[in-house]
Design an enzyme around this catalytic site. Structure first.
Site, PDB file in Angstrom:
ATOM      1  N   HIS B 193       0.843  -1.192   0.000  1.00  0.00           N
ATOM      2  CA  HIS B 193       0.000   0.000   0.000  1.00  0.00           C
ATOM      3  C   HIS B 193       0.879   1.242   0.000  1.00  0.00           C
ATOM      4  O   HIS B 193       1.878   1.311   0.695  1.00  0.00           O
ATOM      5  CB  HIS B 193      -0.909  -0.017   1.224  1.00  0.00           C
ATOM      6  CG  HIS B 193      -1.961   1.053   1.177  1.00  0.00           C
ATOM      7  ND1 HIS B 193      -1.744   2.321   1.633  1.00  0.00           N
ATOM      8  CD2 HIS B 193      -3.222   1.029   0.700  1.00  0.00           C
ATOM      9  CE1 HIS B 193      -2.843   3.038   1.457  1.00  0.00           C
ATOM     10  NE2 HIS B 193      -3.760   2.279   0.899  1.00  0.00           N
ATOM     11  N   LEU B 228     -10.994  -2.956   1.342  1.00  0.00           N
ATOM     12  CA  LEU B 228      -9.785  -2.360   0.784  1.00  0.00           C
ATOM     13  C   LEU B 228      -8.964  -1.636   1.858  1.00  0.00           C
ATOM     14  O   LEU B 228      -9.512  -0.939   2.685  1.00  0.00           O
ATOM     15  CB  LEU B 228     -10.216  -1.341  -0.283  1.00  0.00           C
ATOM     16  CG  LEU B 228      -9.065  -0.644  -1.002  1.00  0.00           C
ATOM     17  CD1 LEU B 228      -8.300  -1.610  -1.842  1.00  0.00           C
ATOM     18  CD2 LEU B 228      -9.591   0.510  -1.824  1.00  0.00           C
ATOM     19  N   ASP B 229      -7.680  -1.796   1.832  1.00  0.00           N
ATOM     20  CA  ASP B 229      -6.756  -1.074   2.716  1.00  0.00           C
ATOM     21  C   ASP B 229      -6.903  -1.459   4.184  1.00  0.00           C
ATOM     22  O   ASP B 229      -6.384  -0.775   5.060  1.00  0.00           O
ATOM     23  CB  ASP B 229      -6.939   0.450   2.615  1.00  0.00           C
ATOM     24  CG  ASP B 229      -6.655   0.972   1.226  1.00  0.00           C
ATOM     25  OD1 ASP B 229      -6.011   0.251   0.449  1.00  0.00           O
ATOM     26  OD2 ASP B 229      -7.063   2.096   0.916  1.00  0.00           O
ATOM     27  N   GLU B 230      -7.626  -2.513   4.475  1.00  0.00           N
ATOM     28  CA  GLU B 230      -7.818  -2.833   5.886  1.00  0.00           C
ATOM     29  C   GLU B 230      -7.352  -4.218   6.281  1.00  0.00           C
ATOM     30  O   GLU B 230      -7.582  -4.663   7.397  1.00  0.00           O
ATOM     31  CB  GLU B 230      -9.295  -2.641   6.267  1.00  0.00           C
ATOM     32  CG  GLU B 230      -9.724  -1.204   6.140  1.00  0.00           C
ATOM     33  CD  GLU B 230     -10.994  -0.901   6.895  1.00  0.00           C
ATOM     34  OE1 GLU B 230     -11.456  -1.748   7.682  1.00  0.00           O
ATOM     35  OE2 GLU B 230     -11.521   0.203   6.684  1.00  0.00           O
TER      36      GLU B 230
ATOM     37  N   ARG C 212      -5.933  -1.892  14.927  1.00  0.00           N
ATOM     38  CA  ARG C 212      -5.541  -1.916  13.513  1.00  0.00           C
ATOM     39  C   ARG C 212      -4.312  -2.791  13.283  1.00  0.00           C
ATOM     40  O   ARG C 212      -3.943  -3.072  12.151  1.00  0.00           O
ATOM     41  CB  ARG C 212      -5.269  -0.474  13.060  1.00  0.00           C
ATOM     42  CG  ARG C 212      -5.004  -0.302  11.580  1.00  0.00           C
ATOM     43  CD  ARG C 212      -6.227  -0.668  10.765  1.00  0.00           C
ATOM     44  NE  ARG C 212      -5.918  -0.719   9.341  1.00  0.00           N
ATOM     45  CZ  ARG C 212      -5.375  -1.765   8.745  1.00  0.00           C
ATOM     46  NH1 ARG C 212      -5.087  -2.853   9.422  1.00  0.00           N
ATOM     47  NH2 ARG C 212      -5.133  -1.729   7.447  1.00  0.00           N
TER      48      ARG C 212
END
Lengths: 285, 285, 285, 285
Positions: B193, B228-230, C212
């Site tokens: 990313h 997405l992106d997680e 996260r």
């Protein structure tokens, strides 16, 4: 309270010895049969000397003597086994004239993030006595003038032996200990070195570094052995510098790196995460 | 060769399941009774979900089926057990128009430091076909124009399914997979990313970063999940920048960070050192 | 001592204004004609707004008023010109309950490596009063309970205005200033943010970061503007972490990063090396 | 096109010489009178030798000869003045058997992020010939067996002199040049050293580092002078390692650090941002 069963406690078990098949199975079997609950486990075999190192953290009620006896019987006489409660270490901090590492440790102790109790401070200079006073710490000023190295160390040893510290922390203590002194506290003296070892050993490291035009300044925290600057390295830190740094700027960058390296190393040491294997450290983090 | 004993091999055993007392003892006991020699061992219990993770590296001759049956019987149906030989992974690399990550992987494969075989390259653009040719790699150019997402993915899946890769590596592949695609290769798709997640998600990250005046540019290598992106983060890298960096300079710094983060993450993944635990990774290094 | 010539002094000249050809020539010409000896010189033109920034360090004897008048006449009314002697800044440190940044600043002041004088400490909590006492510093405990934000700030402003500090340092001061307050000290309030901005803005950043599964913890030192967490960034620091970090471990790593970022930022600010250009900083180091 | 005025061009002006008051004023005055628009300007005076260094980037139409004559007349014979257009450098890359640095440079050239043209590759081994072929580069394999050092260098010099490169890049070229060779290309040979200088000079650096138990592996990019490993340092990089690293792992970490340090150093060198001042570099970035 010999042989009596403890209350629920957090333990750290440290084992080292000659590797052989089944060691983990043996050791975890004993831990299991004692009804202990493993929280974390680290093992490592140093390929150079095939020494097995293990650190196990567990919780439970334990008759420590019985447990240790079983473990030692199952392993053998060549093994070092140490069972510790998760508790603060007792330390003596040595310093000379520079304040930065001592001050950092005092602040961390004051606000309970050092994981150690500073029993007292020993110095061959009086400069930092007032800092000690601010933190309400005993400061032993033991000048080395007019004393032989042996005499000086004898005075120090009296204080140290009586305090029974777990570790001696040399926080910019600029005096070399004799091999006798080091042997007595082998593996329990941590030093911060003004350099990214093995570079710039010896006098005037920042003058050397300035002269060489380096682009990074480092610091090394290590255990002390009888050879100065050669004990097993625990942590190294570097700070980027540029051509505009004067020798004094480099010295300040070096101090910042020393503070970082020392308290990071002590965190690992005080949590019993560091083994010494020959000239190196095994760091279970 | 079912049920026959292997030659001396290096194995990696991966286990995950609900933690309970004695697990390490049970597992190492089976390893010990099969006469295997443990080289390294990692365990971890995620405190959030009390899931036990273990990675064990050992050497020996092994009837793999018998060994796995014993292990699975001793543990239970809730456990995932995987036994792998230490060997190169088979991967497919996905790219779009930017070369830097793909080129780094090709060079590493060429000189045998990738620990993987790149079976082929799949791209929705033709830009990098000549790079693939230089390294004598098959390059599937599958344009997405005039295709629905589902149609596009169906073509890709045919190639992927046939190649039976261990991992899909998205080396700056700028197209989002559907949840169906991701589910089919869950835990086996690694993405790089363009950002130090969770900052600067979405379009034009360097414009955002420039606008915000950041002093570091980052990159994040992570597993892909349906959001997405997680997906779970494997490795993050940052590079210091200063006010003189233009958006293009920042983009180049970002690329350098991406190359670093991706090949470091892949090293861990290809050595079977990464577990996924919920939204996070456990990294045994 | 208006219009009288100073003794040999070290000066820092800061200039900003709309760029035009010949600016450096004009400015260095005046410096030269006044017989001053430039030690270092930095210029930068922000391409976004074509603003010219210059920092010049020189030594000499100077009639400051005459010098400034000439400079301002040669440039024009749109320019900001500031002439400063190289001397310690006067600062007020704001804190709430966390000690780490305040303690670091107190130690640095005590041993004269902060390049600033801490005039006093202001806090909305009493927790750190004893720390202030150890360093013999005035500690204004101004609780905000039962006060409107305006009333609370009015009490603070009285103290601040009277002390006439060069900078206000928010060393983990967990209360937001109004736009009026910020405007009054615009460009002179430095804050340390518990995060690698723009990630994890808002409440419970470490819970967010833990959730996260990030692999690095950061901190951001920035100037304060009326929009919380959006002032121009001065310095960012990150510390690598791993999956074993609990939320508390992450919080401690965050604190270590905050200490690093704040004192590095303050070093630059106190040496007059930082300009604000729109939403960004220009850092001449 | 001698003495004719150029089209609008981007220029870099490099000046070094004995510092004296008014130098910046003099130089920027000439730039101003020629109607050139300064984009960025860096000056530095090395306090050790009071040498003045200046790098000025400007845009404009210029009669280069007239400009240089004025500048040289205004300064004096002791000054070195160099005016360069912002354009790609011509380089020759030297390598031996290790591919990593050469491959990185070839990829960067291929995708136009190197800011240089690789004229050819020279090697004392044939190992990397196929890599050169992949990138369509001329590869001069010049074995040193059966040749004196002087004979070997003579063959190399023929190729080099004919190609008229701006820089020679030693990308893991494991052979020492004579002082004569170095003198001929003084300040124009960049080497990547397998170590965080000044540590681990000499043979088997990773064996030395392993033996010493270091916790970081470094690399140093530097200019070559007649004393091996002692030329002015441009960039240093380090990578953290731990006790589990074998010598081979350390070697691979070292290679990754070398790639980073070399291309970062070359970026600065090829943008004319690096001056040599005695044993150090001044780096205007």
């Amino acid at each position: 309270m010999v042989n009596s069963v403890s209350n629920m406690e957090e333990y750290i078990l440290l084992i080292e010895g000659k590797d052989r098949p089944g060691l983990i199975f043996e050791i975890t079997g004993i831990i299991f049969r004692f009804g202990l609950n493993i929280i974390s486990n680290h093992e490592y075999v140093d390929p150079e000397n095939t020494t097995f190192f293990m650190r196990s953290e567990f919780v439970g009620r334990l008759d420590e003597q019985v447990f240790l006896t079983q473990l030692r019987d199952s392993l053998n006489s060549g093994f070092q086994v140490s069972l510790r409660k998760k508790e603060k270490k007792k330390i003596i901090v040595f310093a000379s004239r520079e304040h930065h590492c001592l001050a950092d440790l005092l602040i961390r102790e004051e606000f309970d993030t050092l994981n150690a109790e500073i029993v007292c401070i020993i110095s061959n200079f009086s400069d930092l006595a007032s800092l000690a006073t601010m933190f309400n710490k005993q400061y032993h000023y033991i000048a080395h003038a007019n004393l032989t190295r042996a005499e000086h160390e004898r005075i120090i040893l009296e204080i140290v032996d009586q305090a029974r510290p777990d570790y001696l922390v040399l926080a910019k203590y600029m005096r070399i200990f004799t091999a006798e002194f080091v042997n007595q506290y082998r593996g329990r003296i941590v030093n911060i070195h003004h350099s990214f070892l093995p570079a710039f050993i010896g006098r005037e490291p920042y003058e050397q570094a300035y002269d060489r035009g380096v682009k990074m300044i480092g610091a090394t925290a290590h255990f002390v052995n009888e050879k100065l600057d050669e004990g097993p390295i625990i942590v190294q830190e570097v700070i980027r510098i540029n051509h505009k740094y004067t020798i004094d700027d480099m010295r300040q960058a070096g101090k910042d790196a020393e503070v970082l390296a020392l308290h990071k190393a002590l965190k690992y040491v005080f949590e019993d995460r560091v083994f010494i294997s020959g000239k190196k450290t095994i760091l279970f983090n």
